[in-house]
Scaffold this motif. Sequence first.
Motif, PDB file in Angstrom:
ATOM      1  N   ASP A 132       0.841  -1.208   0.000  1.00 25.93           N
ATOM      2  CA  ASP A 132       0.000   0.000   0.000  1.00 25.93           C
ATOM      3  C   ASP A 132       0.874   1.255   0.000  1.00 25.93           C
ATOM      4  N   GLY A 133       1.893   1.238  -0.820  1.00 24.25           N
ATOM      5  CA  GLY A 133       2.750   2.418  -0.970  1.00 24.25           C
ATOM      6  C   GLY A 133       3.802   2.588   0.118  1.00 24.25           C
ATOM      7  N   VAL A 134       3.792   1.700   1.118  1.00 21.11           N
ATOM      8  CA  VAL A 134       4.797   1.821   2.205  1.00 21.11           C
ATOM      9  C   VAL A 134       5.908   0.793   1.969  1.00 21.11           C
ATOM     10  N   LEU A 135       7.151   1.249   2.078  1.00 17.48           N
ATOM     11  CA  LEU A 135       8.284   0.343   1.858  1.00 17.48           C
ATOM     12  C   LEU A 135       8.580  -0.462   3.122  1.00 17.48           C
ATOM     13  N   GLY A 136       8.612  -1.774   2.965  1.00 21.64           N
ATOM     14  CA  GLY A 136       8.939  -2.651   4.092  1.00 21.64           C
ATOM     15  C   GLY A 136       9.582  -3.911   3.551  1.00 21.64           C
ATOM     16  N   PHE A 137       9.337  -5.031   4.232  1.00 23.38           N
ATOM     17  CA  PHE A 137       9.965  -6.287   3.808  1.00 23.38           C
ATOM     18  C   PHE A 137       8.943  -7.432   3.752  1.00 23.38           C
ATOM     19  N   ASN A 138       8.985  -8.204   2.680  1.00 25.02           N
ATOM     20  CA  ASN A 138       8.375  -9.533   2.717  1.00 25.02           C
ATOM     21  C   ASN A 138       9.346 -10.466   3.432  1.00 25.02           C
ATOM     22  N   VAL A 139       8.806 -11.456   4.097  1.00 28.88           N
ATOM     23  CA  VAL A 139       9.662 -12.326   4.900  1.00 28.88           C
ATOM     24  C   VAL A 139       9.670 -13.737   4.305  1.00 28.88           C
ATOM     25  N   ILE A 140      10.877 -14.283   4.122  1.00 27.71           N
ATOM     26  CA  ILE A 140      10.986 -15.674   3.666  1.00 27.71           C
ATOM     27  C   ILE A 140      11.752 -16.477   4.718  1.00 27.71           C
ATOM     28  N   VAL A 141      11.446 -17.762   4.808  1.00 29.45           N
ATOM     29  CA  VAL A 141      12.042 -18.571   5.883  1.00 29.45           C
ATOM     30  C   VAL A 141      12.454 -19.964   5.384  1.00 29.45           C
ATOM     31  N   GLY A 142      13.384 -20.566   6.125  1.00 31.97           N
ATOM     32  CA  GLY A 142      13.660 -21.995   5.961  1.00 31.97           C
ATOM     33  C   GLY A 142      14.761 -22.362   4.978  1.00 31.97           C
ATOM     34  N   GLY A 143      15.430 -21.369   4.353  1.00 26.38           N
ATOM     35  CA  GLY A 143      16.471 -21.718   3.385  1.00 26.38           C
ATOM     36  C   GLY A 143      17.711 -22.241   4.085  1.00 26.38           C
ATOM     37  N   TYR A 144      18.314 -23.253   3.547  1.00 26.52           N
ATOM     38  CA  TYR A 144      19.609 -23.698   4.065  1.00 26.52           C
ATOM     39  C   TYR A 144      20.267 -24.697   3.139  1.00 26.52           C
ATOM     40  N   LEU A 145      21.590 -24.823   3.300  1.00 33.41           N
ATOM     41  CA  LEU A 145      22.374 -25.813   2.568  1.00 33.41           C
ATOM     42  C   LEU A 145      23.020 -26.726   3.602  1.00 33.41           C
ATOM     43  N   SER A 146      23.095 -27.991   3.306  1.00 34.54           N
ATOM     44  CA  SER A 146      23.766 -28.907   4.228  1.00 34.54           C
ATOM     45  C   SER A 146      24.108 -30.177   3.472  1.00 34.54           C
ATOM     46  N   ALA A 147      24.834 -31.068   4.152  1.00 32.29           N
ATOM     47  CA  ALA A 147      25.219 -32.313   3.499  1.00 32.29           C
ATOM     48  C   ALA A 147      23.999 -33.195   3.218  1.00 32.29           C
ATOM     49  N   GLN A 148      22.973 -33.075   4.076  1.00 31.66           N
ATOM     50  CA  GLN A 148      21.819 -33.960   3.948  1.00 31.66           C
ATOM     51  C   GLN A 148      20.770 -33.419   2.995  1.00 31.66           C
ATOM     52  N   ARG A 149      20.647 -32.087   2.970  1.00 32.62           N
ATOM     53  CA  ARG A 149      19.529 -31.513   2.236  1.00 32.62           C
ATOM     54  C   ARG A 149      19.815 -30.046   1.921  1.00 32.62           C
ATOM     55  N   CYS A 150      19.348 -29.581   0.771  1.00 35.02           N
ATOM     56  CA  CYS A 150      19.456 -28.162   0.446  1.00 35.02           C
ATOM     57  C   CYS A 150      18.059 -27.647   0.145  1.00 35.02           C
ATOM     58  N   ALA A 151      17.673 -26.561   0.798  1.00 33.49           N
ATOM     59  CA  ALA A 151      16.313 -26.043   0.617  1.00 33.49           C
ATOM     60  C   ALA A 151      16.367 -24.550   0.379  1.00 33.49           C
ATOM     61  N   GLU A 152      15.614 -24.076  -0.611  1.00 34.01           N
ATOM     62  CA  GLU A 152      15.473 -22.629  -0.777  1.00 34.01           C
ATOM     63  C   GLU A 152      14.416 -22.127   0.192  1.00 34.01           C
ATOM     64  N   SER A 153      14.569 -20.884   0.638  1.00 30.97           N
ATOM     65  CA  SER A 153      13.565 -20.308   1.538  1.00 30.97           C
ATOM     66  C   SER A 153      12.201 -20.282   0.867  1.00 30.97           C
ATOM     67  N   ILE A 154      11.178 -20.302   1.698  1.00 27.43           N
ATOM     68  CA  ILE A 154       9.815 -20.196   1.167  1.00 27.43           C
ATOM     69  C   ILE A 154       9.121 -18.986   1.819  1.00 27.43           C
ATOM     70  N   PRO A 155       8.145 -18.387   1.127  1.00 26.46           N
ATOM     71  CA  PRO A 155       7.500 -17.202   1.706  1.00 26.46           C
ATOM     72  C   PRO A 155       6.742 -17.532   2.984  1.00 26.46           C
ATOM     73  N   MET A 156       6.896 -16.659   3.969  1.00 23.99           N
ATOM     74  CA  MET A 156       6.135 -16.832   5.212  1.00 23.99           C
ATOM     75  C   MET A 156       4.756 -16.186   5.067  1.00 23.99           C
ATOM     76  N   GLY A 157       4.599 -15.441   3.972  1.00 21.36           N
ATOM     77  CA  GLY A 157       3.296 -14.793   3.747  1.00 21.36           C
ATOM     78  C   GLY A 157       3.103 -13.559   4.611  1.00 21.36           C
ATOM     79  N   VAL A 158       4.225 -12.978   5.045  1.00 22.40           N
ATOM     80  CA  VAL A 158       4.148 -11.875   6.005  1.00 22.40           C
ATOM     81  C   VAL A 158       4.930 -10.674   5.475  1.00 22.40           C
ATOM     82  N   TRP A 159       4.435  -9.480   5.782  1.00 22.01           N
ATOM     83  CA  TRP A 159       5.147  -8.232   5.449  1.00 22.01           C
ATOM     84  C   TRP A 159       5.328  -7.435   6.733  1.00 22.01           C
TER      85      TRP A 159
END
Length: 523
Positions: free
Chosen positions: A211-238
């Motif tokens: 709504d014209g105000v500058l802020g941040f969308n939030v993404i969560v859960g991204g990580y790299l590791s030997a067992q698994r690599c995951a990109e962050s996913i949207p938390m659906g929050v601003w």
Amino acid sequence: MTTVTNPNIKLNKVEKLKAKKDGLDVKKELENFAKIGWEAVEKDDLETRLKWLGIFYRPVTPGKFMLRLRIPNGFLNSEKMRVLANIIQRYGEDGTADITTRQNIQLRGIRLEDIPEIFSQLKAVGLTSMQSGMDNVRNLTGSPVAGIDPDELIDTREMLQKVQDMITNNGEGNYAFTNLPRKFNIAIEGARDNSIHAELNDLAFIPAYKDGVLGFNVIVGGYLSAQRCAESIPMGVWVRANDEDVVGLSHAILTVYTANGAQEGLRASRGKARMMWLVEKWGMEKFRAEIEKEFGKPLADAAPEDEITQDKKDHLGVHPQKQSGYSYVGLHVPMGCLDADKMFELARLAEVYGNGEIRLTVEQNVIIPYIENENVDTFLSEPLLQQFSIAPSTLTRSVISCTGARYCNFAIIETKQRALKLAQELDRELDIPNRVRIHWTGCPNSCGQPQAGDIGLMGTKVRKDGQAVEGAKIFTGGQVGKEAKLGTLTNKGVACDDLKPVVRNILMEKFGATFKEGVAPKE
Ligand code: SRM
Ligand code: SF4
């Protein structure tokens, strides 16, 4: 928030160690450790708990420790750089430093007996190494050109400093966040080019208008590791781009992750403990609801679009600042390797030509800002720029690497020297039309983010002529910037000695490379 425990779930080895004695407890014992010497320090304290203070015992170089700092936003100045240079200078050839893939600095060759004095020196200039290893929040990343980028949306420097102060209790140590179920990465992006690989972080803030105000969308859960690599996913929050919301939400997420880790099984297996596992276990709806409860006020829904609209910059070379009349200059630091002399010289250049600021990038390079435009040419003629070029050749420019076997006991291969040599050799042979980012990592832990490279090389063992030899798995297709995505494994292992023709072929087939005139391949 009270910690929920489940007596039916077994704790892993590290959890048992923490339950016996918190990592931060060794802070009180530092003077004693310095007196008795490292060989007399109890094994769990020496090899594990000291990492809570950023002090890493190196089995590869026993008695010569690594000290991992915290440099939020990669934002340094000449005074701090001199203190860091001073610390390593006394160790002669053992005293070196590296710029890390989280725009941070690690010092090497450190003796445990010197730590109390080193900590006083760090504190005097507002530096800390507190909670930089093990189950803590790692260095907080932000755009390296915050505050000077003409296209900037949000200057994240103060915000990141405040998040760090909250997490570490102003560098003194904070028991509220020393017992996370696992490591945790946070990034706050204020630029348009996703300069810090937001998608690789457990929690990232991405600029977005609501709504014209500058802020941040939030993404969560991204990580790299030997067992698994995951990109962050949207938390659906601003959230709004202010300290209250950004520090508050970071606090709430860390608190919920810490408090529910045991109940939700995160403290049973180290391989299933990063925050993504909690998000998946609960589902995003419940995750968001639990965070909102802890945050203490309603969370707004995400803005429909974010403002990451540019390709990732590497910031090398001369660039105009948003402050008219000034430029920032990005210097290429081969493999991020520094020594005391070079650090003193960087400090001097930053003072003589700039305003003393020095910035670090996730590409393991350095930026000196606030150089008056009329002084840029003289700056470029300084001797250090022969070594730290502003325009290195194509592959050399963009190659990054984790520590590798020189100091890291997890490493399967030596990385940094090999990475630089291969890039330089192929640069001599090939004309390559565009940037190609080669990311090296010495083992599957992926500290060098091979999945983010155009080409990623991960240390492994392969069989050659009946022998197990050093080799590399090859990843391709990683993208950064506005279309960020992880690359995938395309070759399960090539002996390091045979890598050159294989990488050359990839460069020719996928990246339009051609032989330079007069170059005939030897292989
Ligand atoms: Fe890392 C563990 C070095 C960035 C994933 N990492 C280690 C240790 C501490 C292992 C050890 O005790 O020897 C390495 C220290 C070696 C040394 O002597 O330098 C190490 N990691 C590094 C650095 C220095 C690589 C570099 O040369 O730049 C980076 C330091 C960043 C900082 O300033 O804090 C570094 N590590 C990363 C990244 C990249 C990133 O954050 O973008 C990753 C992947 C992203 C992530 O974590 O999701 C990364 N490091 C790991 C992991 C796997 C984590 C996991 O969930 O399994 C380990 C092993 C572990 O934690 O069990 C690890
Ligand atoms: Fe060490 Fe492996 Fe990380 Fe490289 S990727 S620094 S070898 S743990």
